[in-house]
Design a protein around this motif. Sequence first.
Motif, PDB file in Angstrom:
ATOM      1  N   VAL A 183       0.832  -1.199   0.000  1.00 40.09           N
ATOM      2  CA  VAL A 183       0.000   0.000   0.000  1.00 40.09           C
ATOM      3  C   VAL A 183       0.870   1.253   0.000  1.00 40.09           C
ATOM      4  CG1 VAL A 183      -1.587   1.366   1.410  1.00 40.09           C
ATOM      5  CG2 VAL A 183      -2.009  -1.077   1.064  1.00 40.09           C
ATOM      6  N   ALA A 184       1.833   1.298   0.917  1.00 44.90           N
ATOM      7  CA  ALA A 184       2.674   2.492   1.039  1.00 44.90           C
ATOM      8  C   ALA A 184       3.547   2.704  -0.192  1.00 44.90           C
ATOM      9  CB  ALA A 184       3.542   2.369   2.294  1.00 44.90           C
ATOM     10  N   LEU A 185       4.139   1.629  -0.698  1.00 43.71           N
ATOM     11  CA  LEU A 185       5.003   1.751  -1.878  1.00 43.71           C
ATOM     12  C   LEU A 185       4.209   2.210  -3.090  1.00 43.71           C
ATOM     13  CD1 LEU A 185       7.174  -1.419  -1.284  1.00 43.71           C
ATOM     14  CD2 LEU A 185       8.062   0.915  -1.428  1.00 43.71           C
ATOM     15  N   LYS A 186       3.018   1.667  -3.281  1.00 42.73           N
ATOM     16  CA  LYS A 186       2.187   2.079  -4.409  1.00 42.73           C
ATOM     17  C   LYS A 186       1.723   3.525  -4.245  1.00 42.73           C
ATOM     18  CE  LYS A 186       2.116  -1.558  -7.045  1.00 42.73           C
ATOM     19  NZ  LYS A 186       2.750  -1.507  -8.395  1.00 42.73           N
ATOM     20  N   ALA A 187       1.411   3.929  -3.020  1.00 42.73           N
ATOM     21  CA  ALA A 187       1.022   5.319  -2.773  1.00 42.73           C
ATOM     22  C   ALA A 187       2.138   6.286  -3.149  1.00 42.73           C
ATOM     23  CB  ALA A 187       0.630   5.498  -1.308  1.00 42.73           C
ATOM     24  N   LEU A 188       3.377   5.819  -2.986  1.00 39.94           N
ATOM     25  CA  LEU A 188       4.546   6.649  -3.301  1.00 39.94           C
ATOM     26  C   LEU A 188       4.992   6.526  -4.754  1.00 39.94           C
ATOM     27  CD1 LEU A 188       6.519   5.848  -0.035  1.00 39.94           C
ATOM     28  CD2 LEU A 188       5.578   8.101  -0.652  1.00 39.94           C
ATOM     29  N   ASN A 193       7.783  -4.595  -5.409  1.00 40.28           N
ATOM     30  CA  ASN A 193       8.915  -5.524  -5.402  1.00 40.28           C
ATOM     31  C   ASN A 193      10.254  -4.789  -5.393  1.00 40.28           C
ATOM     32  OD1 ASN A 193       7.532  -8.099  -5.511  1.00 40.28           O
ATOM     33  ND2 ASN A 193       6.926  -7.562  -7.595  1.00 40.28           N
ATOM     34  N   THR A 194      10.225  -3.526  -5.020  1.00 36.29           N
ATOM     35  CA  THR A 194      11.457  -2.750  -5.013  1.00 36.29           C
ATOM     36  C   THR A 194      12.517  -3.382  -4.115  1.00 36.29           C
ATOM     37  OG1 THR A 194      12.436  -0.561  -4.606  1.00 36.29           O
ATOM     38  CG2 THR A 194      10.668  -1.258  -3.115  1.00 36.29           C
ATOM     39  N   GLU A 195      13.765  -3.243  -4.523  1.00 28.74           N
ATOM     40  CA  GLU A 195      14.891  -3.670  -3.700  1.00 28.74           C
ATOM     41  C   GLU A 195      15.664  -2.468  -3.172  1.00 28.74           C
ATOM     42  OE1 GLU A 195      17.270  -6.483  -5.817  1.00 28.74           O
ATOM     43  OE2 GLU A 195      15.608  -7.882  -6.139  1.00 28.74           O
ATOM     44  N   SER A 196      15.120  -1.274  -3.392  1.00 30.94           N
ATOM     45  CA  SER A 196      15.762  -0.042  -2.939  1.00 30.94           C
ATOM     46  C   SER A 196      15.445   0.199  -1.465  1.00 30.94           C
ATOM     47  CB  SER A 196      15.258   1.143  -3.771  1.00 30.94           C
ATOM     48  OG  SER A 196      15.603   2.375  -3.146  1.00 30.94           O
ATOM     49  N   GLU A 197      16.484   0.226  -0.643  1.00 37.15           N
ATOM     50  CA  GLU A 197      16.267   0.484   0.776  1.00 37.15           C
ATOM     51  C   GLU A 197      15.741   1.888   1.005  1.00 37.15           C
ATOM     52  OE1 GLU A 197      19.084  -0.643   3.697  1.00 37.15           O
ATOM     53  OE2 GLU A 197      19.681  -2.493   2.664  1.00 37.15           O
ATOM     54  N   ASP A 198      16.135   2.832   0.146  1.00 32.95           N
ATOM     55  CA  ASP A 198      15.628   4.194   0.271  1.00 32.95           C
ATOM     56  C   ASP A 198      14.115   4.225   0.047  1.00 32.95           C
ATOM     57  OD1 ASP A 198      15.916   7.181   0.397  1.00 32.95           O
ATOM     58  OD2 ASP A 198      15.202   7.008  -1.671  1.00 32.95           O
ATOM     59  N   ALA A 203       8.572   4.199   2.420  1.00 33.80           N
ATOM     60  CA  ALA A 203       7.305   3.513   2.691  1.00 33.80           C
ATOM     61  C   ALA A 203       7.124   3.313   4.196  1.00 33.80           C
ATOM     62  CB  ALA A 203       7.273   2.173   1.964  1.00 33.80           C
ATOM     63  N   TYR A 204       8.205   3.010   4.892  1.00 34.97           N
ATOM     64  CA  TYR A 204       8.156   2.883   6.349  1.00 34.97           C
ATOM     65  C   TYR A 204       7.699   4.186   6.987  1.00 34.97           C
ATOM     66  CZ  TYR A 204      10.063   2.791  11.123  1.00 34.97           C
ATOM     67  OH  TYR A 204      10.235   2.897  12.481  1.00 34.97           O
ATOM     68  N   GLN A 205       8.246   5.299   6.516  1.00 32.74           N
ATOM     69  CA  GLN A 205       7.836   6.595   7.048  1.00 32.74           C
ATOM     70  C   GLN A 205       6.367   6.878   6.735  1.00 32.74           C
ATOM     71  OE1 GLN A 205       9.537   8.526   9.111  1.00 32.74           O
ATOM     72  NE2 GLN A 205      11.210   7.035   9.059  1.00 32.74           N
ATOM     73  N   TRP A 206       5.911   6.474   5.550  1.00 32.86           N
ATOM     74  CA  TRP A 206       4.503   6.648   5.169  1.00 32.86           C
ATOM     75  C   TRP A 206       3.605   5.927   6.157  1.00 32.86           C
ATOM     76  CZ3 TRP A 206       0.008   4.184   3.944  1.00 32.86           C
ATOM     77  CH2 TRP A 206      -0.912   4.819   3.100  1.00 32.86           C
ATOM     78  N   LEU A 207       3.969   4.687   6.487  1.00 32.75           N
ATOM     79  CA  LEU A 207       3.171   3.886   7.412  1.00 32.75           C
ATOM     80  C   LEU A 207       3.231   4.446   8.829  1.00 32.75           C
ATOM     81  CD1 LEU A 207       4.138   0.373   6.037  1.00 32.75           C
ATOM     82  CD2 LEU A 207       1.837   1.373   5.973  1.00 32.75           C
ATOM     83  N   CYS A 208       4.396   4.947   9.229  1.00 34.79           N
ATOM     84  CA  CYS A 208       4.508   5.548  10.565  1.00 34.79           C
ATOM     85  C   CYS A 208       3.655   6.803  10.669  1.00 34.79           C
ATOM     86  CB  CYS A 208       5.968   5.868  10.881  1.00 34.79           C
ATOM     87  SG  CYS A 208       7.013   4.425  11.186  1.00 34.79           S
ATOM     88  N   GLU A 209       3.682   7.613   9.622  1.00 39.62           N
ATOM     89  CA  GLU A 209       2.870   8.832   9.630  1.00 39.62           C
ATOM     90  C   GLU A 209       1.385   8.487   9.634  1.00 39.62           C
ATOM     91  OE1 GLU A 209       4.223  11.025   6.257  1.00 39.62           O
ATOM     92  OE2 GLU A 209       6.237  11.313   7.090  1.00 39.62           O
ATOM     93  N   GLN A 210       1.014   7.446   8.897  1.00 39.96           N
ATOM     94  CA  GLN A 210      -0.382   7.026   8.923  1.00 39.96           C
ATOM     95  C   GLN A 210      -0.773   6.567  10.322  1.00 39.96           C
ATOM     96  OE1 GLN A 210      -1.525   3.169   7.891  1.00 39.96           O
ATOM     97  NE2 GLN A 210      -3.375   3.748   6.774  1.00 39.96           N
ATOM     98  N   ARG A 211       0.090   5.798  10.955  1.00 32.40           N
ATOM     99  CA  ARG A 211      -0.170   5.322  12.320  1.00 32.40           C
ATOM    100  C   ARG A 211      -0.367   6.493  13.277  1.00 32.40           C
ATOM    101  NH1 ARG A 211       5.140   3.571  14.375  1.00 32.40           N
ATOM    102  NH2 ARG A 211       5.246   5.834  14.627  1.00 32.40           N
ATOM    103  N   ASP A 212       0.502   7.489  13.177  1.00 35.53           N
ATOM    104  CA  ASP A 212       0.483   8.602  14.134  1.00 35.53           C
ATOM    105  C   ASP A 212      -0.674   9.560  13.902  1.00 35.53           C
ATOM    106  OD1 ASP A 212       2.773   7.514  15.231  1.00 35.53           O
ATOM    107  OD2 ASP A 212       4.134   8.856  14.141  1.00 35.53           O
ATOM    108  N   THR A 213      -1.095   9.706  12.646  1.00 29.98           N
ATOM    109  CA  THR A 213      -2.144  10.691  12.350  1.00 29.98           C
ATOM    110  C   THR A 213      -3.532  10.073  12.251  1.00 29.98           C
ATOM    111  OG1 THR A 213      -1.766  10.466   9.962  1.00 29.98           O
ATOM    112  CG2 THR A 213      -0.528  12.189  11.125  1.00 29.98           C
TER     113      THR A 213
END
Length: 359
Positions: A183-188, A193-198, A203-213
């Motif tokens: 969900v987060a990767l597609k939103a961005l 299937n990305t192998e890019s850690e960046d 995507a991790y930050q997207w999910l954290c922001e969703q969690r917090d807001t």
Amino acid sequence: MKKRIALVLAAAMTACALSACGGGSTQDAVEKYGSDTLKVYNCGEYIGTDVISDFEDEFGVKVVYETFDSNEMMYTKLQAGDSYDILVPSDYMIQRMMREDMLQKLDLSLIPNYDLLMDEVVGLPYDENNEYSIPYFWGTVGIVYNKNNVAQADLEQGWEVLRNPKYKERIYMYDSERDSFMVALKALGYSMNTESEDEINQAYQWLCEQRDTMNPIYVTDEVIDNMANGMMDMAVVYSGDAAYILEENEDMGYYMPEEGTNIWSDAMVIPKNAANPKLAHEFINYILTYDASYANTEEVCYVTTQSEVYTDVTADDGMFADNEAYPIRTDNAKDEVFEDNETIRALLSELWLKVKAGA
């Protein structure tokens, strides 16, 4: 695995007195297959109520039918040495098991009903020649939403609607690192299937922001009954579960963002340590018959892979004619099939635990 509430189908697993069942006999089965017992390991409530007993009656065999809660649970049991003749894992797990030499190659000459499969499920990326797997159910991941509470204009935000503050504390997220990071990767705008850690960290930050807001609730199978009862405005849901929810509650709709989603499939495979591969081939072939495939999709609401059944149930007078969650979208180039990557798998698991822990 895509499933409704796990349920041991007692009627399907009870051995009848084979000599009185009609159809094939135990002696015939032993002569033809070398055994009269088949061990099947499948997801909970993922088969038509009478499919197993009908197979037993027709072929004079007994089926030992067990269920698992997740691909990982199934994998762990196999690693521990447990033996089954048929497994029904998901695409990414099949790819992993192929790579680790845990599966037998299929003899398609013993599965003539292979020709009844829909073209769209033949030659999927995880097993391009169907050497090891025969698709069982398939589907998508999308958003089930309450049509009375969620504005159509908001859905045009795509996956970002899951961060729209109008719906704070009114959202279910599926408790799965693969699906949530998809969900987060597609939103961005990235590949799931990305192998890019960046990209993964974004995507991790997207999910954290969703969690917090948004304060979403992370759930698994309870999402089905809860959404059928209208308990939330939106939920990330597998399409088969969505089809069931829409059947139960006419106020619910199903939406797949244009940024793309996961096209998944679960498939039948024969593990390397299977005791009865001949009977396993017969079972796979049987599942692809019209009657068995129809019974499966009618019971479970997940999308059949059998072409004639799919045509019938989606026809104007078919059982899923008006269910927008049932048909599979096949014309969006941004939709993808999961690929298994051990390094990325471990990273996503670690980050998902941090998301849920509030780290």
